[in-house]
Design an enzyme around this catalytic site. Structure first.
Site, PDB file in Angstrom:
ATOM      1  N   ARG A 141     -26.568 -49.813   8.686  1.00  0.00           N
ATOM      2  CA  ARG A 141     -25.507 -50.784   8.375  1.00  0.00           C
ATOM      3  C   ARG A 141     -25.032 -51.322   9.714  1.00  0.00           C
ATOM      4  O   ARG A 141     -24.346 -50.616  10.473  1.00  0.00           O
ATOM      5  CB  ARG A 141     -24.382 -50.088   7.606  1.00  0.00           C
ATOM      6  CG  ARG A 141     -23.231 -50.974   7.178  1.00  0.00           C
ATOM      7  CD  ARG A 141     -22.242 -50.141   6.367  1.00  0.00           C
ATOM      8  NE  ARG A 141     -21.028 -50.869   6.073  1.00  0.00           N
ATOM      9  CZ  ARG A 141     -20.846 -51.628   4.994  1.00  0.00           C
ATOM     10  NH1 ARG A 141     -21.815 -51.746   4.110  1.00  0.00           N
ATOM     11  NH2 ARG A 141     -19.695 -52.237   4.797  1.00  0.00           N
ATOM     12  N   HIS A 168     -27.487 -58.518   2.407  1.00  0.00           N
ATOM     13  CA  HIS A 168     -26.964 -57.274   1.839  1.00  0.00           C
ATOM     14  C   HIS A 168     -27.766 -56.962   0.568  1.00  0.00           C
ATOM     15  O   HIS A 168     -27.241 -56.990  -0.547  1.00  0.00           O
ATOM     16  CB  HIS A 168     -25.474 -57.423   1.523  1.00  0.00           C
ATOM     17  CG  HIS A 168     -24.747 -56.119   1.394  1.00  0.00           C
ATOM     18  ND1 HIS A 168     -25.377 -54.889   1.409  1.00  0.00           N
ATOM     19  CD2 HIS A 168     -23.413 -55.845   1.225  1.00  0.00           C
ATOM     20  CE1 HIS A 168     -24.490 -53.934   1.274  1.00  0.00           C
ATOM     21  NE2 HIS A 168     -23.285 -54.494   1.171  1.00  0.00           N
ATOM     22  N   GLN A 171     -26.647 -54.329  -2.235  1.00  0.00           N
ATOM     23  CA  GLN A 171     -25.537 -54.791  -3.059  1.00  0.00           C
ATOM     24  C   GLN A 171     -26.024 -55.687  -4.183  1.00  0.00           C
ATOM     25  O   GLN A 171     -25.593 -55.552  -5.334  1.00  0.00           O
ATOM     26  CB  GLN A 171     -24.521 -55.552  -2.202  1.00  0.00           C
ATOM     27  CG  GLN A 171     -23.342 -56.096  -3.000  1.00  0.00           C
ATOM     28  CD  GLN A 171     -22.541 -54.990  -3.641  1.00  0.00           C
ATOM     29  OE1 GLN A 171     -22.077 -54.083  -2.961  1.00  0.00           O
ATOM     30  NE2 GLN A 171     -22.378 -55.046  -4.965  1.00  0.00           N
ATOM     31  N   ASP A 263     -16.245 -62.501  -2.820  1.00  0.00           N
ATOM     32  CA  ASP A 263     -16.349 -61.427  -1.830  1.00  0.00           C
ATOM     33  C   ASP A 263     -15.206 -61.636  -0.840  1.00  0.00           C
ATOM     34  O   ASP A 263     -14.442 -62.603  -0.931  1.00  0.00           O
ATOM     35  CB  ASP A 263     -17.711 -61.500  -1.139  1.00  0.00           C
ATOM     36  CG  ASP A 263     -17.989 -60.332  -0.206  1.00  0.00           C
ATOM     37  OD1 ASP A 263     -17.280 -59.308  -0.302  1.00  0.00           O
ATOM     38  OD2 ASP A 263     -18.900 -60.437   0.629  1.00  0.00           O
ATOM     39  N   CYS A 303     -18.044 -57.173  -4.607  1.00  0.00           N
ATOM     40  CA  CYS A 303     -18.689 -56.003  -4.011  1.00  0.00           C
ATOM     41  C   CYS A 303     -17.703 -55.037  -3.364  1.00  0.00           C
ATOM     42  O   CYS A 303     -18.093 -53.924  -3.001  1.00  0.00           O
ATOM     43  CB  CYS A 303     -19.772 -56.429  -3.024  1.00  0.00           C
ATOM     44  SG  CYS A 303     -19.166 -57.235  -1.531  1.00  0.00           S
ATOM     45  N   ARG A 330     -24.372 -48.965  -6.992  1.00  0.00           N
ATOM     46  CA  ARG A 330     -24.893 -48.873  -5.628  1.00  0.00           C
ATOM     47  C   ARG A 330     -25.635 -47.548  -5.427  1.00  0.00           C
ATOM     48  O   ARG A 330     -26.650 -47.479  -4.721  1.00  0.00           O
ATOM     49  CB  ARG A 330     -23.731 -48.988  -4.622  1.00  0.00           C
ATOM     50  CG  ARG A 330     -23.112 -50.377  -4.528  1.00  0.00           C
ATOM     51  CD  ARG A 330     -24.053 -51.357  -3.842  1.00  0.00           C
ATOM     52  NE  ARG A 330     -24.434 -50.858  -2.524  1.00  0.00           N
ATOM     53  CZ  ARG A 330     -23.679 -50.993  -1.426  1.00  0.00           C
ATOM     54  NH1 ARG A 330     -22.515 -51.617  -1.492  1.00  0.00           N
ATOM     55  NH2 ARG A 330     -24.107 -50.542  -0.269  1.00  0.00           N
TER      56      ARG A 330
END
Length: 350
Positions: A141, A168, A171, A263, A303, A330
């Site tokens: 990440r 991402h 996600q 988001d 998310c 997830r």
């Protein structure tokens, strides 16, 4: 899948929620074998075909049903180790990976910039080579997508994108699993993105058309998606005969949409832009007024973590909000990527 069938309590709640429809979780087992996925990095969904993604979603749904609903014990990753490199803090990415990997019997190793020498006292190249000798895969990440690319080039084990500035993918796979569970199919859905032209939107734009999903995007002027991503999304839309609509008016994007998505407006590393961004995104909060122009069966995704200026409480905590189911998924997604072949559990389709 020829996996163990020992019915040992997993500690997870049974599938007694009205939200959880086992019949919608997955259809027939895909005919395509996963051999093409073995050892493959997951840096962006652009490199994955629709069949690849369908396979991953199918296995995720199958794992969820067998472990969560049936209480099966599946130690598929016993003896395997995962290096988790985190330059950015996280709740969902860290917990989903650590708990999911552990449930399958694996050993996750959480590594922050305070724990290892990544890019400071040791090059990314050397770190990748060292981790390749001690672990079976790397989930990273990071701030810069280019760092992921270097890791992938230098590592001899698979590298999984846990988030970067351009993509991402984990996600979006979780989002697709959530929508598949709720609607039964992705084909024909219209997604409406209302917010920043960021990494999460990039991953949607690079993959939605392959599943027959239309995409409406509303971003403020100056915060549009990357032009190259737009070009690819336009090509995919033409190829798969779906609709891609770009606007700066939120209600135009929401009109007729099955799924309203937003988001954070201020990602980690953008704190200095906070005031400018809050001004630019005035009018972009998703509310019931936004939902009034959406389809009758509309749902909402985010998310997380969420700020009230992005979506009000009435929508966020409404029956139409799938955000906590989305967050849970997830885990099931990272579990499938952990076990299906990229880390080396063999002969799943034998």
């Amino acid at each position: 899948l020829p996996l163990p069938h020992a019915h040992i309590s997993s500690g997870f709640p049974k599938c007694n929620s009205s939200r959880f429809h086992s019949s919608n979780m997955h259809g027939p087992q895909p005919t395509k074998t996963p051999t093409q996925l073995k050892g493959q990095d997951l840096l962006t969904l652009q490199n994955y075909s629709a069949e690849d993604i369908k396979y991953l979603l199918w296995v995720a749904a199958d794992l969820k049903e067998r472990i969560k609903c049936k209480g099966e014990y599946l130690p598929l990753l016993q003896g395997k180790a995962l290096a988790m490199i985190f330059e950015k803090r996280s709740t969902r990415t860290r917990l989903s990976t650590e708990t999911g990997f552990a449930v399958l019997g694996g050993h996750p190793c959480f590594l922050t910039t305070q724990d290892i020498h990544l890019g400071i006292n040791e090059s990314i190249t050397d770190t990748a080579r060292v981790l390749s000798t001690m672990t079976d895969a790397i989930l990273a990440r990071v701030y810069k997508h280019v760092d992921l690319e270097v890791l992938a080039q230098q590592a001899t084990i698979p590298v999984i994108n846990g988030l970067s500035d351009s993509d991402h993918p984990l996600q979006i796979l979780a989002d697709y699993l959530t929508l598949q569970e709720h609607y039964g199919s992705l084909n024909g859905l219209t997604l409406s993105w209302i917010g920043d032209g960021n990494n999460v939107l990039n991953s949607i734009m690079l993959s939605a058309a392959r599943f027959g999903m239309n995409l409406h995007v509303a971003t403020p002027k100056g915060f549009e998606p990357d032009p190259m991503v737009i070009k690819i999304a336009e090509q995919e839309s033409v190829k798969h005969r779906t609709k891609l609509f770009l606007t700066s008016v939120p209600t135009e994007a929401a009109k007729g949409a099955n799924v309203l998505i937003t988001d954070t407006w201020i990602s980690m590393g953008q704190e200095a832009e906070k005031e400018e961004r809050l001004r630019a995104f005035q009018g972009y909060q998703i509310t019931m007024k936004t939902a009034k122009v959406a389809a009758a069966d509309w749902t909402f995704l985010h998310c997380l973590p969420r700020k009230p200026e992005e979506v009000d409480d009435e929508v966020f905590y409404s029956p139409q909000s799938l955000v906590f189911q989305e967050a849970e998924n997830r885990k099931w997604i990272v579990m499938v990527y952990g076990h299906s072949d990229p880390i080396g559990v063999k002969d799943l389709m034998a």
